[in-house]
Scaffold this active site. Structure first.
Site, PDB file in Angstrom:
ATOM      1  CG  PHE A   1      23.508   2.497  17.850  1.00  0.00           C
ATOM      2  CD1 PHE A   1      24.518   2.186  18.739  1.00  0.00           C
ATOM      3  CD2 PHE A   1      22.896   3.737  17.945  1.00  0.00           C
ATOM      4  CE1 PHE A   1      24.920   3.110  19.709  1.00  0.00           C
ATOM      5  CE2 PHE A   1      23.302   4.660  18.905  1.00  0.00           C
ATOM      6  CZ  PHE A   1      24.311   4.340  19.785  1.00  0.00           C
ATOM      7  CB  THR A   2      20.231   2.319  21.561  1.00  0.00           C
ATOM      8  OG1 THR A   2      21.175   3.359  21.319  1.00  0.00           O
ATOM      9  CG2 THR A   2      20.850   1.270  22.450  1.00  0.00           C
TER      10      THR A   2
ATOM     11  CE  LYS B   1      28.370   8.792  19.131  1.00  0.00           C
ATOM     12  NZ  LYS B   1      27.319   8.204  18.380  1.00  0.00           N
TER      13      LYS B   1
ATOM     14  CG  PHE C   1      20.550   2.728  27.743  1.00  0.00           C
ATOM     15  CD1 PHE C   1      19.690   2.327  26.732  1.00  0.00           C
ATOM     16  CD2 PHE C   1      21.454   3.743  27.490  1.00  0.00           C
ATOM     17  CE1 PHE C   1      19.742   2.937  25.480  1.00  0.00           C
ATOM     18  CE2 PHE C   1      21.521   4.353  26.251  1.00  0.00           C
ATOM     19  CZ  PHE C   1      20.648   3.955  25.240  1.00  0.00           C
TER      20      PHE C   1
ATOM     21  CE1 TYR D   1      15.404  30.109  10.665  1.00  0.00           C
ATOM     22  CE2 TYR D   1      15.006  29.719   8.328  1.00  0.00           C
ATOM     23  CZ  TYR D   1      14.745  29.421   9.656  1.00  0.00           C
ATOM     24  OH  TYR D   1      13.851  28.435   9.970  1.00  0.00           O
TER      25      TYR D   1
ATOM     26  NE  ARG E   1      25.647   0.919  24.162  1.00  0.00           N
ATOM     27  CZ  ARG E   1      24.692   1.795  24.464  1.00  0.00           C
ATOM     28  NH1 ARG E   1      23.766   1.511  25.355  1.00  0.00           N
ATOM     29  NH2 ARG E   1      24.650   2.974  23.887  1.00  0.00           N
TER      30      ARG E   1
ATOM     31  CG  ASP F   1      25.294   4.411  12.036  1.00  0.00           C
ATOM     32  OD1 ASP F   1      26.127   5.345  12.070  1.00  0.00           O
ATOM     33  OD2 ASP F   1      24.563   4.125  13.001  1.00  0.00           O
TER      34      ASP F   1
END
Ligand SMILES: *Cc1c(COP(=O)(O)O)cnc(C)c1O
Length: 470
Positions: free
Chosen positions: A137-138, A271, A462, A85, A395, A228
């Site tokens: 970005f969303t 990614k 979306f 943990y 998009r 980001d």
């Protein structure tokens, strides 16, 4: 189809062919469906590719998120999970990998990128503060808004023109930043939100010169820059290829230098980092780290696992090391370029220059006869699936959502359909099939009808919106 004899990838680009720096050890069979089956599946999915079952999809280019193939070393790493943990060995491995490759001091793991965005937005944004960003970005913008921030786009104008060939369309327009500072005052700016390759602009990079100049401007006013870092490796590849003085630098050197001009980063490890799940925050400021560690235990999990299993963190640590390899990144971006060059050679309208993770089809140019509220990019995604079982993503106006103040749609200049290439998953033959499907849909463009939205969720519509054919 072109009549000429097929050219190898090398001949096509006037150089010797090269191939992926890996070979296939295990295969996953794909379903090949009929047009009737796809028509039925598409109707059941409300013409939204997010609502298709993956079993009904042949080549899945919905996203490059969490869809990478892991290496044999990463799979072996899963067996080394320390599922304690607290204080898992794998956390310290991950921490060291991030410190080593990206160069930040303090690390907080999160279950994925938006978990990281949530924590950092809550920690630093005060209600009413401005958050300038190089396009949105969303999930990033939504978390900034939920924390009380007001997003303002500061990307260069060229980014909004899909035909403009600027080599660094992700660049921040420093004049736009300056005028926001002049208008609102530096104290009313939460931070500058910079993305390394800008997803919504077509995977476009930001240059080293630009981040350096932004750093100098922000230093004058004491403003922080947060990165980001989701596709920073691909950004580094474009700097290596396009920016003077970087041709002889390794991807690792470029990433380290770029990050050094920023104060913190958040990451969707699904990614660049070559894992199926995971994310992290990395910061240089101890006080901010303390605050993030306080928040992570509320929303994600203890600060040494952040919603992840030990084995996930091990796979991520190995993935980070693999992701910075020059041969890997060359072949990853090379495959995207291959598909894009093929489409361009057939005169198909795509966003240029070709980005790092995806090809963006210019749906407005496909369907000039459709109004934007007839959802041209959503229509194109549906047509591609119907033709060949290829799954892509809208998009455009659907992704852009609504203005919370007026309730009207945002009307983005770009109306794009994204073909996103997963890392290390598909072969060049798959890319050929994709290119031919796009060509078939393009050839049928004049008789294609648009869509009507019949169900609209409140957030990130979306993902779950439903449509019918007009
Ligand atoms: C995917 C993505 C995110 C969000 O990360 P998730 O892991 O999907 O939560 C944030 N920023 C960018 C640029 C992304 O592409």
């Amino acid at each position: 189809m072109p009549e000429s004899t097929p050219k190898t990838m090398g001949q096509q680009f006037g150089r010797r062919s090269w191939a992926e720096p890996w070979k296939i050890k295990m295969v996953e069979p794909l379903a090949v469906t009929t047009r009737e089956q796809r028509q039925k599946a598409l109707e059941e999915a409300g013409y939204n590719t997010f609502l298709l079952r993956s079993e009904d999809v042949y080549i899945d280019l919905l996203t490059d998120s969490g869809t990478s193939a892991m290496s044999d070393r990463q799979w072996a790493g899963l067996m080394l999970g320390d599922e304690a943990y607290a204080g898992s060995r794998n956390f310290y491995r991950l921490e060291a990998a991030i410190q080593n490759i990206y160069g930040y001091k303090y690390i907080v793991p999160t279950h994925q990128g938006r978990g990281a965005e949530h924590l950092i937005s809550q920690a630093v944004i005060k209600k009413g503060q401005i958050v300038p960003g190089n396009m949105y970005f969303t999930t990033t913008r939504l978390h900034q808004e939920l924390a009380g921030g007001i997003f303002q786009d500061v990307i260069i104008d060229e980014a909004h023109d899909p035909a403009n060939l600027h080599p660094f369309k992700g660049n921040v327009d420093l004049d736009k930043v300056q005028s926001i500072i002049d208008k609102y005052g530096a104290e009313n700016i939460a931070y500058i939100s910079v993305a390394g390759t800008v997803n919504m602009a077509g995977g476009q990079p930001i240059s080293m010169a630009n981040i350096k100049a932004l750093r100098a401007l922000c230093d004058k006013y004491g403003i922080k820059i947060y990165l980001d870092a989701t596709r920073m490796m691909e950004n580094a590849f474009f700097i290596q290829q396009r920016e003077e003085g970087y041709a002889d630098k390794t991807i690792a050197q470029i990433v380290k230098e770029f990050c050094s001009y920023t104060d913190a980063a958040w990451m969707s490890a699904k990614k660049d980092n070559l894992v199926n799940i995971g994310g992290w925050l990395a910061v240089n400021d101890w006080d901010l780290f303390e605050e993030l560690r306080n928040l992570v235990v509320v929303y994600e999990g203890l600060h040494t696992y952040g919603g992840l299993a030990g084995r996930d963190m091990e796979a991520m640590a190995i993935g980070i090391e693999e992701s910075v390899d020059d041969q890997h990144i060359r072949s990853r971006v090379g495959q995207v370029l291959y598909l894009g060059e093929l489409l361009l050679s057939w005169g198909i309208p795509i966003v240029q220059p070709i980005g790092g993770h995806a090809i963006f089809l210019d749906a407005k140019a496909f369907y000039p006869h459709l109004k934007q509220v007839e959802f041209p990019a959503q229509t194109l995604a549906a047509e591609l699936y119907l033709d060949s079982g290829i799954r892509s993503m809208e998009r455009g106006i659907v992704s852009a959502g609504r203005d919370p103040k007026t309730g009207d749609h945002y009307y983005p200049k770009l109306e794009l359909t994204r073909l996103t290439i997963p890392r290390r998953v598909y072969t060049q033959a798959h890319m050929d099939v994709v290119a031919e499907a796009v060509k078939a849909v393009y050839d049928a463009r004049e008789t294609t009808r648009g869509l009507k939205m019949v169900y609209e969720p409140k957030y990130l519509r979306f993902f779950q919106a439903r449509f019918v054919r007009l």
